[in-house]
Design an enzyme around this catalytic site. Structure first.
Site, mmCIF file in Angstrom:
data_model
loop_
_atom_site.group_PDB
_atom_site.id
_atom_site.type_symbol
_atom_site.label_atom_id
_atom_site.label_comp_id
_atom_site.label_asym_id
_atom_site.label_seq_id
_atom_site.Cartn_x
_atom_site.Cartn_y
_atom_site.Cartn_z
ATOM 1 C CB THR A 66 15.839 -50.134 -3.408
ATOM 2 O OG1 THR A 66 15.847 -51.522 -3.064
ATOM 3 C CG2 THR A 66 16.849 -49.863 -4.526
ATOM 4 N N GLY A 68 12.011 -50.974 -0.634
ATOM 5 C CA GLY A 68 11.504 -52.284 -0.225
ATOM 6 C C GLY A 68 12.582 -53.160 0.391
ATOM 7 C CB CYS A 69 16.028 -53.936 -0.645
ATOM 8 S SG CYS A 69 15.552 -54.571 -2.263
ATOM 9 C CB THR A 70 15.821 -50.118 3.169
ATOM 10 O OG1 THR A 70 16.873 -49.820 2.235
ATOM 11 C CG2 THR A 70 16.160 -49.535 4.527
ATOM 12 N N GLY A 73 15.087 -55.776 5.092
ATOM 13 C CA GLY A 73 16.253 -55.964 5.958
ATOM 14 C C GLY A 73 16.019 -55.438 7.366
#
Length: 177
Positions: A66, A68-70, A73
Site C-alpha cells: 500500500t 504509505g507502507c511502501t 519501507g
C-alpha cells in the site's frame, strides 16, 4: 462457593482480555521477547536481535504494497546504511502472510527482515491496535519502537512514513547528547 469460582473465572478472563487488548508499549517498558515468522518462513526471536545489535527498530505497518507502507519501507531501505552504521537492526511487522511479506521485500529491495504476523503474536505483544478496513481486511496500526538493551527508548504511535529513517536518525543523535 460457586459465586466465588465464577468471580475468579471472570477476573481471569478480564485480565486476559486486558492483556490481549493492552495499550501500546511506552518508553522505559521492556521490549517483548516474542518470536515471529520472517518473510522466509523462519522463526525469529526478537530477544536475540536485541542482544546482537545496539538498537533494534521494530516498526508496524498496515499492509504490504500500500502507498504509505511502501513509502515507510523505502525510507528505511534508503536510510539502511546510515542506520546500520549506527547499530540499528530493522524489523518490519504487519498482519500479512509470509508470501505477501516475501514479495513486498523483493519488490522494493528491502535489506531488512519483515515479520508475517497474521495470528497477531507480535502485534499483541507490543500492544499495537488493529482494526478492520473493508478494502484491506484486518490491519495493524502504523507504529514504531526503538529498543536498546531490551528497553523501549523511543515510540512513534503515528508512524512516520516517508521520513521514518530520518526520524530514527534524529532520535539517535539525541541519544548522544
Amino acid at each position: 462457593m460457586k459465586l466465588r469460582s465464577l468471580l475468579t473465572l471472570m477476573s481471569v478472563f478480564s485480565f486476559l482480555f486486558a492483556v490481549a487488548h493492552g495499550e501500546p508499549l511506552k518508553v522505559g517498558d521492556a521490549a517483548p521477547a516474542v518470536t515471529g515468522v520472517t518473510e522466509t518462513g523462519a522463526k525469529l526471536n526478537l530477544a536475540d536481535v536485541y542482544k546482537k545489535q545496539t538498537y533494534t527498530l521494530v516498526y508496524f505497518y498496515p499492509k504490504a504494497e500500500t502507498k504509505g507502507c511502501t513509502a515507510q519501507g523505502c525510507s528505511l531501505r534508503d536510510g539502511y546504511d546510515a542506520l546500520t552504521k549506527r547499530g540499528v537492526a530493522i524489523i518490519g511487522v504487519s498482519l500479512d502472510n509470509v508470501e505477501a511479506q516475501k514479495a513486498f521485500k523483493a519488490n522494493h529491495n528491502f535489506q531488512f527482515t519483515l515479520l508475517a504476523d497474521p495470528d497477531k503474536t507480535v502485534v499483541t505483544a507490543f500492544g499495537v491496535p488493529t482494526r478492520s478496513v473493508p478494502t484491506l481486511g484486518e490491519i495493524a496500526s502504523r507504529q514504531a519502537y526503538l529498543i536498546k538493551d531490551g528497553k523501549i527508548i523511543y515510540t512513534d504511535y503515528k508512524g512516520t512514513t516517508d521520513k521514518q529513517a530520518d526520524t530514527i536518525l534524529k532520535v539517535l543523535d539525541e541519544q548522544k547528547s
